[in-house]
Design a protein around this motif. Structure first.
Motif, PDB file in Angstrom:
ATOM      1  N   UNK A   1       0.815  -1.212   0.000  1.00 46.22           N
ATOM      2  CA  UNK A   1       0.000   0.000   0.000  1.00 46.22           C
ATOM      3  C   UNK A   1       0.849   1.263   0.000  1.00 46.22           C
ATOM      4  N   UNK A   2       1.908   1.276   0.829  1.00 46.93           N
ATOM      5  CA  UNK A   2       2.672   2.498   1.024  1.00 46.93           C
ATOM      6  C   UNK A   2       3.904   2.607   0.116  1.00 46.93           C
ATOM      7  N   UNK A   3       4.459   1.467  -0.306  1.00 49.36           N
ATOM      8  CA  UNK A   3       5.680   1.501  -1.113  1.00 49.36           C
ATOM      9  C   UNK A   3       5.347   1.238  -2.578  1.00 49.36           C
TER      10      UNK A   3
ATOM     11  N   UNK B   1       6.190   8.884  -5.047  1.00 50.13           N
ATOM     12  CA  UNK B   1       6.499   7.462  -4.961  1.00 50.13           C
ATOM     13  C   UNK B   1       6.771   7.089  -3.510  1.00 50.13           C
ATOM     14  N   UNK B   2       6.536   5.830  -3.171  1.00 42.79           N
ATOM     15  CA  UNK B   2       6.700   5.397  -1.790  1.00 42.79           C
ATOM     16  C   UNK B   2       8.110   5.538  -1.251  1.00 42.79           C
TER      17      UNK B   2
ATOM     18  N   UNK C   1       8.235   7.802   2.497  1.00 46.86           N
ATOM     19  CA  UNK C   1       6.793   7.635   2.709  1.00 46.86           C
ATOM     20  C   UNK C   1       6.469   6.213   3.142  1.00 46.86           C
ATOM     21  N   UNK C   2       7.175   5.237   2.575  1.00 39.85           N
ATOM     22  CA  UNK C   2       6.795   3.858   2.885  1.00 39.85           C
ATOM     23  C   UNK C   2       7.162   3.439   4.307  1.00 39.85           C
ATOM     24  N   UNK C   3       7.894   4.288   5.045  1.00 40.68           N
ATOM     25  CA  UNK C   3       8.118   4.014   6.471  1.00 40.68           C
ATOM     26  C   UNK C   3       6.789   3.987   7.229  1.00 40.68           C
ATOM     27  N   UNK C   4       5.730   4.519   6.613  1.00 34.21           N
ATOM     28  CA  UNK C   4       4.403   4.443   7.231  1.00 34.21           C
ATOM     29  C   UNK C   4       4.013   3.000   7.535  1.00 34.21           C
ATOM     30  N   UNK C   5       4.515   2.046   6.752  1.00 37.69           N
ATOM     31  CA  UNK C   5       4.215   0.644   7.022  1.00 37.69           C
ATOM     32  C   UNK C   5       4.776   0.226   8.376  1.00 37.69           C
ATOM     33  N   UNK C   6       6.018   0.646   8.662  1.00 37.74           N
ATOM     34  CA  UNK C   6       6.634   0.328   9.957  1.00 37.74           C
ATOM     35  C   UNK C   6       5.941   1.076  11.087  1.00 37.74           C
TER      36      UNK C   6
ATOM     37  N   UNK D   1      10.385  -4.542   7.188  1.00 39.07           N
ATOM     38  CA  UNK D   1       9.990  -3.170   7.532  1.00 39.07           C
ATOM     39  C   UNK D   1      11.191  -2.246   7.745  1.00 39.07           C
ATOM     40  N   UNK D   2      12.396  -2.711   7.444  1.00 41.54           N
ATOM     41  CA  UNK D   2      13.584  -1.870   7.590  1.00 41.54           C
ATOM     42  C   UNK D   2      13.608  -0.858   6.449  1.00 41.54           C
ATOM     43  N   UNK D   3      13.456   0.433   6.774  1.00 39.62           N
ATOM     44  CA  UNK D   3      13.302   1.462   5.743  1.00 39.62           C
ATOM     45  C   UNK D   3      14.483   2.412   5.625  1.00 39.62           C
ATOM     46  N   UNK D   4      15.427   2.373   6.561  1.00 39.20           N
ATOM     47  CA  UNK D   4      16.531   3.343   6.572  1.00 39.20           C
ATOM     48  C   UNK D   4      17.460   3.100   5.375  1.00 39.20           C
ATOM     49  N   UNK D   5      17.656   4.137   4.558  1.00 39.09           N
ATOM     50  CA  UNK D   5      18.512   4.014   3.378  1.00 39.09           C
ATOM     51  C   UNK D   5      19.822   4.774   3.528  1.00 39.09           C
TER      52      UNK D   5
END
Length: 533
Positions: free
Chosen positions: A14-16, A177-178, A201-206, A387-391
């Motif tokens: 949904x988020x990514x 984009x997510x 934005x996709x960190x919303x999943x976490x 759910x690891x989002x840190x880039x």
């Protein structure tokens, strides 16, 4: 666990993805589905409550987004807020995301140098502030900063916040984009200046994962996260998290007072409450009588929770406090979960077990995983953490590389920990020199930098020392120039010097004047020797 894995997969899907907007997830969809439901309670120090529905916030952010667009803000641009909790901060964040821009939170306790660094490094285009904090900003915009917006008493060069709210509304939501950034939040390090953490934005999943698994936020809950949204826990889970789930959030504008907190818990029938251990220790010190409240669950984050504080909570509130662990770069990842599907017995002194979507491990100096009951470096297995989002840190590839093992598989938190045979994790301490005081991360280098600008200081070193209320507080060791004498007046002057220039939360509460500092043969200060003095 397969059902939970499927839920996590649906959030990521949904988020990514392409064609998303952060403000739509937090506001737009709820404004369409339940426009008249409360979204924000703003409570003044005198107890006056102003409640705003999702429809109210939708209308106001549309106008503010239109005004910011007129100032040249577009997708990817940075908008900073140097504001206390309340309506203006919430609108600023939501309008920024509505435009597809990036929100830069600034803690109001920061001094002018801390604020200036973050504005310049982030290349902020517009900053919004109030009269109390306007003096921390330049008189006129310059460089990347094109406009300073004030909520009241605007200077002639400033833009009026009220005028922006009177702008023609922005219709719709800017598509992103997510993987695009929604937040640029600075976190302190042991060396160098603070590092900018890019939150996609996709960190919303976490974030949704923690709100549901860690806090077990339910539709009928009345939720209050006491943390300040100038920091990760308050922003991720006090502002973003509840709105993401379509829940209302509470912003109390008064100063922290234990009695006021207890009154608000009772008045608003709060069922789900989160705060830092410092807040709980302060409430405990006020020695309240056992309370009959509506509380269902209580959570703590920001620093290790003393087991005796949780035991006290059981006596006063009839509930234990569940300890949770996370970082600016991760969100929350290890918890004593409230979700009944994940609920396990709480072990005194343990911060819990990994949240679904994360695999936490303990590794040695070479990045090899260690077994149970062995202390090592707490790390996240990125290959097994959906759910690891840190880039990485903003414009800092070298500092990003330092946070990963050589093979790139493990993210190193900078904390030391151990794990028992049942998978519970126990915090041992920082493996670097970060000071955790009242839930705030304080980099010693920042404090030392400010101290070194005082004409009396030849050398200095800063460490964290045990503090019964705050967990740790800042202590500075000062080597004076030969032209100055050590005395109590100078110590007080140095404390205020840091307090005014860096942050009210970061000034040294204790100062020791010394003749020399312990150093390695190459001249590096040995802070560990000061800690074990």
């Amino acid at each position: 666990m397969n059902a939970i894995d499927d839920i996590i997969g649906s959030w990521i899907l949904q988020y990514r993805t392409a064609g998303v907007n952060a403000a739509w997830f937090l506001l737009g969809r709820h404004s369409s589905e339940k426009p008249h439901s409360p979204a924000l309670h703003v409570v003044s120090a005198l107890g006056q409550d102003n409640t705003y529905t999702f429809s109210d916030l939708d209308t106001l952010t549309a106008h503010l987004a239109g005004g910011l667009s007129n100032l040249g803000v577009g997708p990817g641009d940075r908008v900073a807020a140097l504001l206390p909790k309340g309506l203006e901060l919430t609108l600023t964040a939501l309008a920024t995301w509505r435009l597809g821009a990036v929100y830069v939170p600034l803690f109001t306790a920061f001094g002018n140098e801390a604020v200036s660094y973050r504005l310049e490094d982030s290349k902020t285009k517009v900053v919004i502030t109030d009269a109390n904090n306007r003096g921390k900003l330049p008189n006129l915009p310059g460089g990347a900063l094109q406009a300073i917006v004030t909520t009241e008493s605007a200077r002639s060069s400033d833009v009026s916040f009220q005028n922006l709210l009177a702008s023609s509304p922005m219709n719709g939501w800017t598509i992103r984009n997510g993987d695009d950034a929604m937040v640029l939040l600075y976190t302190s390090g042991t060396t160098g200046q603070p590092k900018g953490v890019i939150v996609p934005i996709w960190a919303l999943a976490a974030f949704e994962g923690y709100m549901r698994f860690g806090l077990d936020l339910r539709p009928d809950d009345r939720f209050w996260n006491l943390a300040d949204p100038g920091w990760a826990y308050g922003l991720y889970y006090g502002l973003i998290g509840p709105l993401l789930l379509g829940q209302s959030t509470l912003a109390y504008k008064g100063a922290f007072e234990p009695e006021a907190v207890l009154q608000l818990l009772e008045h608003y029938h709060i069922t789900n409450f989160a705060a830092a251990p410092t807040a709980f220790r302060a409430i405990r010190a006020a020695n309240p009588a056992p309370k009959t409240t509506s509380l269902r669950v209580i959570s703590s984050a920001g620093e290790p929770l003393n087991p005796e504080v949780s035991q006290w909570s059981e006596t006063v509130f009839g509930l234990p406090i569940y300890d949770h662990y996370g970082q600016t770069e991760l969100g929350m990842v290890i918890n004593n979960h409230h979700d009944p599907r994940l609920n396990r017995p709480v072990k005194p002194g343990s911060m819990g077990v990994p949240m679904p979507g994360f695999r936490a491990v303990v590794v040695d100096d070479k990045g090899t995983e260690l077994g149970s009951a062995v202390e090592g470096h707490l790390a996240i297995d990125t290959q097994a953490s959906s759910l690891f989002w840190f880039s990485g840190y903003y414009q800092a590839p070298d500092r990003t590389q330092e946070r990963f093992t050589a093979d790139g598989r493990y993210y190193l938190t900078g904390d030391d920990a151990s794990r028992d045979g049942e998978g519970y994790f126990y915090f041992s301490g920082r493996s670097d020199d970060i000071i955790l005081s009242a839930g705030y991360r304080i980099g010693p280098f920042e404090v030392e930098n400010v101290l070194m600008t005082h004409p009396s200081v030849a050398e200095c070193a800063v460490i964290g020392v045990p503090d019964e209320l705050r967990g740790e507080s800042v202590k500075a060791y000062i080597v004076l120039r030969s032209t100055h004498q050590a005395d109590e007046q100078l110590a007080a002057e140095l404390k205020e010097w840091v307090r005014q220039r860096l942050a009210k939360t970061a000034y040294p509460r204790e100062i020791a004047f010394v003749a020399t500092l312990p150093k390695t043969p190459s001249g590096k200060i040995q802070r560990y020797r000061l800690r074990h003095d």
